[in-house]
Design an enzyme around this catalytic site. Structure first.
Site, PDB file in Angstrom:
ATOM      1  N   SER A 163     -59.779  19.680 -29.148  1.00 38.75           N
ATOM      2  CA  SER A 163     -58.453  20.564 -29.182  1.00 38.75           C
ATOM      3  C   SER A 163     -57.561  20.206 -28.213  1.00 38.75           C
ATOM      4  O   SER A 163     -57.722  20.012 -27.038  1.00 38.75           O
ATOM      5  CB  SER A 163     -58.841  22.049 -29.266  1.00 38.75           C
ATOM      6  N   ASP A 167     -49.741  27.011 -32.727  1.00 38.44           N
ATOM      7  CA  ASP A 167     -50.991  26.554 -31.873  1.00 38.44           C
ATOM      8  C   ASP A 167     -50.542  25.589 -30.793  1.00 38.44           C
ATOM      9  O   ASP A 167     -50.866  24.480 -30.727  1.00 38.44           O
ATOM     10  CB  ASP A 167     -52.142  25.885 -32.524  1.00 38.44           C
ATOM     11  N   GLY A 180     -63.687  20.315 -28.504  1.00 38.78           N
ATOM     12  CA  GLY A 180     -63.532  19.636 -27.174  1.00 38.78           C
ATOM     13  C   GLY A 180     -62.075  18.803 -27.257  1.00 38.78           C
ATOM     14  O   GLY A 180     -61.615  18.468 -26.449  1.00 38.78           O
ATOM     15  N   HIS A 187     -54.674  27.885 -28.731  1.00 38.85           N
ATOM     16  CA  HIS A 187     -55.812  28.680 -28.993  1.00 38.85           C
ATOM     17  C   HIS A 187     -56.716  28.175 -27.623  1.00 38.85           C
ATOM     18  O   HIS A 187     -57.625  28.894 -27.275  1.00 38.85           O
ATOM     19  CB  HIS A 187     -56.715  28.283 -30.116  1.00 38.85           C
ATOM     20  N   SER A 237     -55.363  20.917 -33.202  1.00 32.86           N
ATOM     21  CA  SER A 237     -55.533  22.089 -33.595  1.00 32.86           C
ATOM     22  C   SER A 237     -57.150  22.545 -34.060  1.00 32.86           C
ATOM     23  O   SER A 237     -57.757  23.161 -33.204  1.00 32.86           O
ATOM     24  CB  SER A 237     -54.703  23.070 -34.597  1.00 32.86           C
TER      25      SER A 237
END
Length: 360
Positions: free
Chosen positions: A316, A234, A314, A206, A331
């Site tokens: 991720s 992801d 942040g 993402h 994720s």
């Protein structure tokens, strides 16, 4: 009828003989019992070794296996099975067998039902081998009407599923490891990898859907997207375009780093650590596998690792690891690192296989 009296000495001898025979019989039976094959004690294993043994046993047992998890306290692998024959195979391999009611096929069928009839934004479901159920969780955005819908579907699955509520809200942790950023926001670098001898890094899909060119904290452009997979999966692969250091390690934010030498499959019960540019380093445990999370807006991700590790926007893309083994890419999830929460991770092994890369 006249009874013949046995002399006392002969009676004593006869009694002694019977006693001897009884004693001999007891001794003989005890000898036979000691010769029967004993159930081997479960082997002492690290979480990574348990994951490898689990992979082997699941392949050997096939439909007779019903999931595995790691008992961190006993340092042993527990394998759910459906009958005593499969249990003996597990025990001979050095794991602990547990006979359960629901097969993996039945749990998979429950997940198929949930996908077809319970696709509600703000929900997740994951297979929990410790309860031998699919655990369905609804976040705070799920309405009462949607909760009633979920309840009806889960109740229809009987002992194969359970429903619970979380106070947080499921969302990807895109904002901002080492921070990496672009025009679409900030994420965290996951793991440095190689492909064809060239350096790349993995992060969340993402993130690469929102950002195509990546800069480091000083603003220097360091990479360009090569592969992006989101939703369903992801993960994203970024090729380094700048001559910058790309060691195979994770920043621990205390002046040191954890070297990463390979990748490992997650196992329920595995102790894991997450590093992220927003919240730095936090520990936790893998609580579920093959998780599905519905982030809303059609963004549904499957096959994730569920944990009780916290994270915030942040984080991720950042690293989930166990010792020197890469395990997952951050994720999303719910909660934060003040009140606690749960976080879901893309398995690194799947991302490596799909992108043709390797840790290094």
């Amino acid at each position: 009828m006249k009874h013949r009296r046995i002399p006392r000495r002969r009676a004593a001898l006869a009694g002694a003989g019977v006693a001897a025979l009884v004693a001999a019989g007891v001794t003989f039976q005890s000898a036979n019992a000691s010769e029967a094959p004993a159930t081997p004690a479960p082997r002492t294993l690290s979480a990574t070794a348990a994951g490898q043994l689990a992979h082997t046993l699941l392949g050997d047992l096939g439909a007779d296996a019903a999931g595995t998890y790691y008992d961190a306290r006993a340092k042993s692998l527990v394998v759910n099975v459906l009958d005593d024959s499969a249990a003996r195979t597990v025990e001979q391999a050095g794991a602990k067998a547990r006979v359960v009611e629901n097969s993996l096929a039945e749990l998979k069928g429950a997940r198929t039902t949930l996908t077809a009839h319970a696709a509600v934004p703000g929900t997740s479901w994951a297979t929990d081998p410790t309860t031998n159920k699919v655990v369905v969780t609804a976040d705070r955005t799920v309405s009462e009407a949607e909760w009633a819908k979920l309840t009806k579907v889960v109740d229809g699955l009987g002992a194969k599923a359970e429903l619970k509520r979380t106070a947080g809200e499921y969302k990807p942790f895109l904002a901002g490891g080492d921070a990496i950023s672009g025009g679409g926001g900030r994420c965290s670098l996951g793991f440095n990898v190689t492909k064809g001898g060239q350096p790349y890094f993995l992060t969340a899909g993402h993130c690469t859907e929102a950002i195509s060119t990546w800069s480091d904290s000083s603003g220097t452009v360091v990479g360009q997207n090569e592969t992006s997979a989101f939703p369903d999966n992801d993960y994203g692969l970024v090729k380094y375009t700048a001559d910058v250091a790309h060691p195979s390690e994770v920043n621990l934010y205390n002046g040191s780093a954890q070297a990463i030498s390979g990748a490992a499959e997650a196992t329920v019960g595995m102790k894991v650590t997450r590093s992220g540019s927003t919240t730095q380093v936090h520990d936790g445990t893998v609580t579920g596998l093959d998780a599905t999370v519905n982030y809303g807006n059609g963004d549904i991700v499957n096959g994730l690792i569920q944990t009780d590790v916290c994270a915030e926007p942040g984080d991720s893309g950042r690293s989930l690891f166990s010792g020197s083994s890469a395990v997952g890419l951050t994720s999303g999830g719910s909660g934060d690192c003040t009140s606690g929460g749960e976080t879901f991770f893309q398995p690194v092994t799947e991302a490596l296989s799909a992108t043709g890369t390797q840790i290094g």
